[in-house]
Design a protein around this motif. Sequence first.
Motif, short mmCIF file in Angstrom:
data_model
loop_
_atom_site.label_atom_id
_atom_site.label_comp_id
_atom_site.label_asym_id
_atom_site.label_seq_id
_atom_site.Cartn_x
_atom_site.Cartn_y
_atom_site.Cartn_z
N LYS A 33 0.82 -1.21 0.00
CA LYS A 33 0.00 0.00 0.00
C LYS A 33 0.85 1.25 0.00
O LYS A 33 1.53 1.56 0.97
CB LYS A 33 -0.94 0.00 1.20
CG LYS A 33 -2.39 -0.05 0.76
CD LYS A 33 -3.32 0.11 1.92
CE LYS A 33 -4.73 -0.25 1.53
NZ LYS A 33 -5.57 -0.37 2.68
N LYS A 34 0.79 1.95 -1.11
CA LYS A 34 1.44 3.24 -1.17
C LYS A 34 0.33 4.25 -0.95
O LYS A 34 -0.64 4.26 -1.69
CB LYS A 34 2.07 3.41 -2.55
CG LYS A 34 3.21 4.37 -2.57
CD LYS A 34 3.93 4.31 -3.90
CE LYS A 34 3.17 5.08 -4.97
NZ LYS A 34 3.72 4.94 -6.30
N ARG A 35 0.48 5.04 0.06
CA ARG A 35 -0.64 5.94 0.34
C ARG A 35 -0.65 7.10 -0.62
O ARG A 35 0.29 7.87 -0.69
CB ARG A 35 -0.58 6.41 1.79
CG ARG A 35 -1.19 5.37 2.70
CD ARG A 35 -1.54 5.92 4.05
NE ARG A 35 -2.29 7.16 4.03
CZ ARG A 35 -2.13 8.11 4.94
NH1 ARG A 35 -1.22 7.99 5.87
NH2 ARG A 35 -2.87 9.18 4.93
N LEU A 36 -1.75 7.18 -1.36
CA LEU A 36 -1.88 8.27 -2.31
C LEU A 36 -2.85 9.30 -1.77
O LEU A 36 -3.89 8.96 -1.23
CB LEU A 36 -2.42 7.73 -3.63
CG LEU A 36 -1.41 6.94 -4.48
CD1 LEU A 36 -2.11 6.25 -5.61
CD2 LEU A 36 -0.33 7.85 -4.99
N VAL A 37 -2.49 10.53 -1.90
CA VAL A 37 -3.35 11.60 -1.41
C VAL A 37 -3.84 12.41 -2.59
O VAL A 37 -3.05 12.83 -3.44
CB VAL A 37 -2.59 12.50 -0.42
CG1 VAL A 37 -3.50 13.58 0.10
CG2 VAL A 37 -2.04 11.68 0.71
N GLN A 38 -5.15 12.57 -2.65
CA GLN A 38 -5.72 13.36 -3.74
C GLN A 38 -5.46 14.84 -3.51
O GLN A 38 -5.80 15.39 -2.47
CB GLN A 38 -7.22 13.09 -3.82
CG GLN A 38 -7.95 13.94 -4.84
CD GLN A 38 -7.57 13.61 -6.27
OE1 GLN A 38 -7.74 12.49 -6.73
NE2 GLN A 38 -7.02 14.59 -6.97
N VAL B 45 -11.50 18.94 -6.86
CA VAL B 45 -10.50 18.07 -7.45
C VAL B 45 -10.47 18.25 -8.96
O VAL B 45 -9.42 18.21 -9.59
CB VAL B 45 -10.77 16.60 -7.06
CG1 VAL B 45 -9.88 15.66 -7.82
CG2 VAL B 45 -10.58 16.42 -5.56
N SER B 157 -6.94 4.23 -9.05
CA SER B 157 -6.11 5.26 -9.67
C SER B 157 -5.21 4.68 -10.75
O SER B 157 -4.87 3.50 -10.73
CB SER B 157 -5.30 6.00 -8.61
OG SER B 157 -4.94 5.13 -7.58
N THR B 206 -0.11 10.34 -11.12
CA THR B 206 -1.19 9.42 -10.78
C THR B 206 -2.50 10.20 -10.65
O THR B 206 -2.52 11.28 -10.06
CB THR B 206 -0.87 8.70 -9.46
OG1 THR B 206 0.42 8.12 -9.59
CG2 THR B 206 -1.87 7.61 -9.18
N ALA B 252 -6.74 17.34 -10.60
CA ALA B 252 -5.60 17.41 -9.71
C ALA B 252 -5.02 16.00 -9.51
O ALA B 252 -5.78 15.04 -9.40
CB ALA B 252 -6.02 18.00 -8.37
N PRO B 253 -3.70 15.88 -9.48
CA PRO B 253 -3.11 14.54 -9.34
C PRO B 253 -3.22 13.99 -7.92
O PRO B 253 -3.57 14.71 -6.99
CB PRO B 253 -1.66 14.77 -9.72
CG PRO B 253 -1.40 16.19 -9.40
CD PRO B 253 -2.68 16.92 -9.61
N LYS B 254 -2.90 12.73 -7.81
CA LYS B 254 -2.76 12.12 -6.49
C LYS B 254 -1.28 12.02 -6.23
O LYS B 254 -0.52 11.66 -7.12
CB LYS B 254 -3.36 10.71 -6.48
CG LYS B 254 -4.86 10.68 -6.38
CD LYS B 254 -5.32 9.25 -6.35
CE LYS B 254 -6.73 9.11 -5.88
NZ LYS B 254 -7.09 7.69 -5.70
N ILE B 255 -0.90 12.32 -5.02
CA ILE B 255 0.54 12.30 -4.73
C ILE B 255 0.79 11.34 -3.58
O ILE B 255 0.07 11.34 -2.58
CB ILE B 255 1.04 13.73 -4.43
CG1 ILE B 255 1.08 14.49 -5.76
CG2 ILE B 255 2.41 13.71 -3.79
CD1 ILE B 255 1.55 15.91 -5.67
N GLY B 256 1.81 10.50 -3.77
CA GLY B 256 2.15 9.52 -2.75
C GLY B 256 2.74 10.20 -1.53
O GLY B 256 3.60 11.07 -1.66
N GLU B 257 2.21 9.82 -0.38
CA GLU B 257 2.69 10.45 0.84
C GLU B 257 3.90 9.68 1.37
O GLU B 257 3.92 8.46 1.37
CB GLU B 257 1.57 10.45 1.87
CG GLU B 257 1.64 11.60 2.83
CD GLU B 257 0.45 11.61 3.75
OE1 GLU B 257 0.13 10.55 4.31
OE2 GLU B 257 -0.16 12.68 3.91
N GLU B 259 6.16 7.85 3.90
CA GLU B 259 5.77 7.15 5.14
C GLU B 259 6.96 6.96 6.05
O GLU B 259 8.09 6.99 5.60
CB GLU B 259 5.17 5.80 4.79
CG GLU B 259 3.74 5.99 4.29
CD GLU B 259 3.01 4.68 4.12
OE1 GLU B 259 3.29 3.74 4.86
OE2 GLU B 259 2.15 4.62 3.25
#
Lengths: 303, 259
Positions: A33-38, B45, B157, B206, B252-257, B259
């Motif tokens: 799980k790569k957390r993606l944030v919209q 969005v 996505s 993404t 708007a894109p989704k960006i990986g946070e 961790e």
Amino acid sequence: MRRKPIPRPTAKAPLSETSQNIQSLPELAPKKKKRLVQMQLDLVGELRKKCRVCGMEYIPSNSEDVVLHRKFHAMNVGGVDFTKAFVERIKQNQVWAGGDGSFIAAVGRKDTLAFRNKASEVLKVVNTELAAVTIPDEALWSQLHSSISSKAVAHGEKPQPSAKGHSACSTSDRFKAYLYIHGQKCVGACLAERIQEAYTVVDQDDASEHTGRVPVPAEFHGASISISRVAEPAILGISRIWTSNLHRKMGIATTLLDSARSDFLYGMTIEKTMVAFSQPTGSGGELARKWFGRRAGWCVYID
Amino acid sequence: MLEARLQQANLLKKVVDAIKDLVQDCNFDCNDSGIALQAMDNSHVALVSMLLRSDAFEPFRCDRNIALGINLGSLTKVLRAAQSDDILTLKAEDAPDVVNLTFESPSTDRISEYDIKLMDIDQEHLGIPETEYAATITMPAVEFQRICRDLSALSESVSIECAKDGVAFKCTGDIGSGSIQLRSHTDVEKPSNNVEIDLAEPVALTFSLKYLVNFCKASGMSESVKLCLSNEVPLLVEYGLQSNSYLRFYLAPKIGEEE
């Protein structure tokens, strides 16, 4: 330790055919799980929006905020929702009834907790809209008889309002809430308070009256008032009064005031001159002017 | 007053169909250059930007700038009453309460007229910054629709990775993963089948498939679609319409946070 595992498989024998693969799955999933944030588009100058009807500021792109606003808006515009059963029950406290099934119920210290809680709930909405301070429940449902004598002494007042008023006040509750219920909604509320003294509002713009520009200032007075320095005796204070947005200009607040006047002290109707408002808002001032039938000369008390 | 006559009601029908799931109420800004629409979805969005230039109408007349605040649900209901080859005329006064739509059937003498009540929508104009995109992909609209539809079955996505040799649409979901590769392609007989990739630098972004699938409802309006991407910038999906008009979607894109 070794013996323990042995009875277990026999007890759960029917399940033993389950594939061994299953165990490994839950471990894999969280790893991948790569957390993606919209992200959101940032094009509007102001993120916050102020609702023109209910005045609440919220962020339209935040779904939680939107739901909160919708709730508040409905309450603010349409009144506070009551259940059918509750409306039936509170009808026993009715002090005034209108033709269309609407009525005013009084809630005081001696009422059941359920009634008092509902009244507090309504007052919460009222306070938010009037930007007034919340009155804690203990104070809201307190009695006043002990503080009265001390207050009178402290102010060194010579004439008591009246013998009648004094004897009644010694047993009266400090506050009483009047709820205007229409259908299953509380669309108006008035919180009345037992008070001792108030100050007369003096006319601010005598000058404008002389020049004959009466209609313009008479339309809107704003919230500012000037009061005299001398305290006058008073009995009934209107601490809070509110009508939901959709039900304004229908005489609800006036009816509430008249009900409070006739019900607050048992067995007597308080003279209009003995009624005072707490520091009024702009529209509260308008109401007072309309109800007293004059632009100045009515009373305001300090709480 | 506004009077705009559209030879084919179909155009407006399709535009409204494509955007009605993103926005509920919006202003149609009418001025002498045409009819424009800009609206963000509730969650901020995605953004829709439409321009129907006056050339798309025959005739077009708009004396004063007016904003027609229309509920798209209501508009859909009325447009459903129009046949796709009907001639559609939009009419409104200078300070209108209603917008009038007239459908004339070209073959029969049937004329139907509808009024839609307008609403006061408090919406400020959104200034969309001009962006130099690092990658521009032009492909058949149906191809893009198919990619989005196929991948949306797998995941929420999609990552769009554009490099020198082509563009890849990749997704990973609970049941597995999928990837679609497209290379530049020129079809001499049917230029609409061309896939063109114009790349300044490689990009990988993404996006939410839910929104992309929604955008693809506009696929019927144009043969090809243009995707413009830059890293960390919203995606632009553009459907070109007749006479330089367009329907654009920004996402708007989704960006990986981290961790």
